[in-house]
Design a protein around this motif. Structure first.
Motif, short mmCIF file in Angstrom:
data_model
loop_
_atom_site.label_atom_id
_atom_site.label_comp_id
_atom_site.label_asym_id
_atom_site.label_seq_id
_atom_site.Cartn_x
_atom_site.Cartn_y
_atom_site.Cartn_z
N TYR A 135 19.22 105.41 52.49
CA TYR A 135 21.50 105.49 53.81
C TYR A 135 22.38 104.84 53.02
N THR A 138 24.87 106.27 51.89
CA THR A 138 25.87 107.07 52.25
C THR A 138 27.41 106.73 52.60
N ILE A 258 19.79 107.45 64.94
CA ILE A 258 20.20 106.88 63.59
C ILE A 258 21.04 106.15 63.90
N GLU A 259 21.28 104.56 64.36
CA GLU A 259 22.36 103.82 64.26
C GLU A 259 22.28 102.32 63.45
N LYS A 272 26.58 106.03 63.03
CA LYS A 272 25.76 106.71 63.70
C LYS A 272 25.42 108.34 63.41
N ASN A 273 24.53 108.62 63.98
CA ASN A 273 24.05 109.79 63.17
C ASN A 273 24.82 110.78 64.25
N SER A 277 21.14 114.57 63.93
CA SER A 277 21.11 114.97 63.35
C SER A 277 20.37 113.95 62.38
N PHE A 278 19.11 114.06 60.91
CA PHE A 278 18.86 113.02 60.48
C PHE A 278 19.93 113.09 59.31
N TYR A 279 20.40 114.27 59.01
CA TYR A 279 21.43 113.93 57.44
C TYR A 279 23.27 113.20 57.78
N ASP A 280 23.67 114.22 59.28
CA ASP A 280 24.68 114.16 59.32
C ASP A 280 25.71 112.61 60.13
N PHE A 281 25.98 111.69 59.56
CA PHE A 281 26.58 110.44 59.93
C PHE A 281 28.06 110.07 59.95
#
Length: 341
Positions: A135, A138, A258-259, A272-273, A277-281
């Motif tokens: 992560y 990203t 997810i933050e 932040k997601n 999503s598990f993939y888009d942030f």
């Protein structure tokens, strides 16, 4: 951990071996083959279905009988490991002793002792060791990291990080503490610990208080179950408050939350997601009631950590002490969370 951006042209062709090509191992292999000039020479995978699927991308790879065949292969520059957690440390050590660089899925080891043993092997072999703490690679988190590092939101005094997964792992070994080393903290919380410590320049942590739960009941050190919910409060040497929460199978109303939020004397910032999503942030910067959006999807970040590892190897670089010490520091925090320091 190595944080340089991958270069467009690698300096030498890398010959890689892959131990474990389930969905995550196969994804990392496919990204390496797509985005670098690495080639897959050998694969060790007990599942026939997984191996056959991997060979669709690695058409020239040879299926090995065991990981030992990869260690003994003198043509390999590096080995990518994506096996159950209990195997990571020993497989990494064997690969390093055989003169191969290693890119390993997290956790590198189930305990700080295991991680330290791997780091020692990497130092003796002078080979690059990397862990897929993905992560931080990203674009969204890098934007948050950069504005904190350049002082835009002032001195950080608080951080809140969350990783709630509405699903639990689908492999039985995750729920066996001897094989996994721990539950949602080892699986998800390790990312939060990495993001917090990396952003804050790996401060000394003077206090760790954890509350671990299994099916809603608090665990004690005598329990053999793995936790599916964890709440952790840490305080750094500079009195920065770091709060972490992670879980499996939480009724969160979406697939994932997810933050990572950081609060400073001049403002705030968050990773932040998007839409569960598990993939888009996305990344945001805060000033009072105002929000500035820094980064939005898309971002093809999956496998980026491995590409950087391959890039650094191609430049002829070996053991990296700074990143290796980070792995040890993270593992020591996890030991403290589990009360086994």
């Amino acid at each position: 951990m190595i944080t340089t951006q991958p270069t467009e042209i690698l300096k030498k062709t890398l010959s890689l071996g892959f131990i474990g090509v389930g969905w995550i191992g196969r994804n990392r292999m496919e990204v390496l083959l797509r985005d670098t000039n690495a080639e897959a020479l050998a694969i060790a995978e007990p599942s026939k279905d997984n191996a056959e699927e991997a060979l669709k991308s690695a058409k020239n790879a040879v299926l090995a009988n065991s990981p030992s065949d990869l260690y003994e292969n003198e043509d390999l520059d590096g080995i990518v490991i994506a096996t159950p957690s209990a195997m990571h440390a020993q497989q990494s050590i064997e690969a390093l002793k055989a003169g191969k660089s290693v890119f390993c899925q997290k956790p590198l080891g189930r305990t700080a002792t295991e991680v330290s043993d791997v780091v020692e092997a990497a130092e003796k072999a002078d080979k690059l060791l990397a862990v897929d703490l993905s992560y931080r690679y990203t674009k969204a988190f890098k934007a948050v990291y950069d504005i904190i590092q350049n002082g835009e939101i002032g001195e950080i005094y608080a951080a809140d990080l969350v990783f709630h997964n509405a699903y639990g792992p689908d492999k039985e070994w995750f729920y066996d503490i001897n094989k996994s080393g721990g539950g949602c903290v080892m699986d998800l919380g390790i990312h939060l610990i990495d993001l917090a410590l990396w952003t804050l320049d790996f401060p000394e942590i003077k206090e760790v208080k954890s509350h671990l739960y299994h099916h809603g009941k608090k665990l004690t050190s005598s329990n053999n179950e793995v936790e599916d919910f964890a709440s952790v409060a840490m305080t750094s040497e500079k009195d920065t408050t770091i709060n972490l929460q992670c879980s499996w199978n939480l009724s969160a109303g979406k697939e994932a939350i997810i933050e990572a939020r950081f609060y400073g004397t001049k403002g705030g910032a968050a990773f932040k997601n998007v839409n569960g999503s598990f993939y888009d942030f996305k990344a945001e910067k805060y000033k009072g009631t105002q929000t500035e959006t820094l980064v939005t999807p898309p971002d093809d970040w999956s496998g980026r950590a491995g590409v950087i590892w391959a890039d650094v190897i191609s430049q002829g670089k070996g053991f990296d002490r700074e990143s290796a010490e980070e792995f040890i520091k993270i593992s020591k925090i996890i030991d403290r969370i589990y009360g086994r320091e």
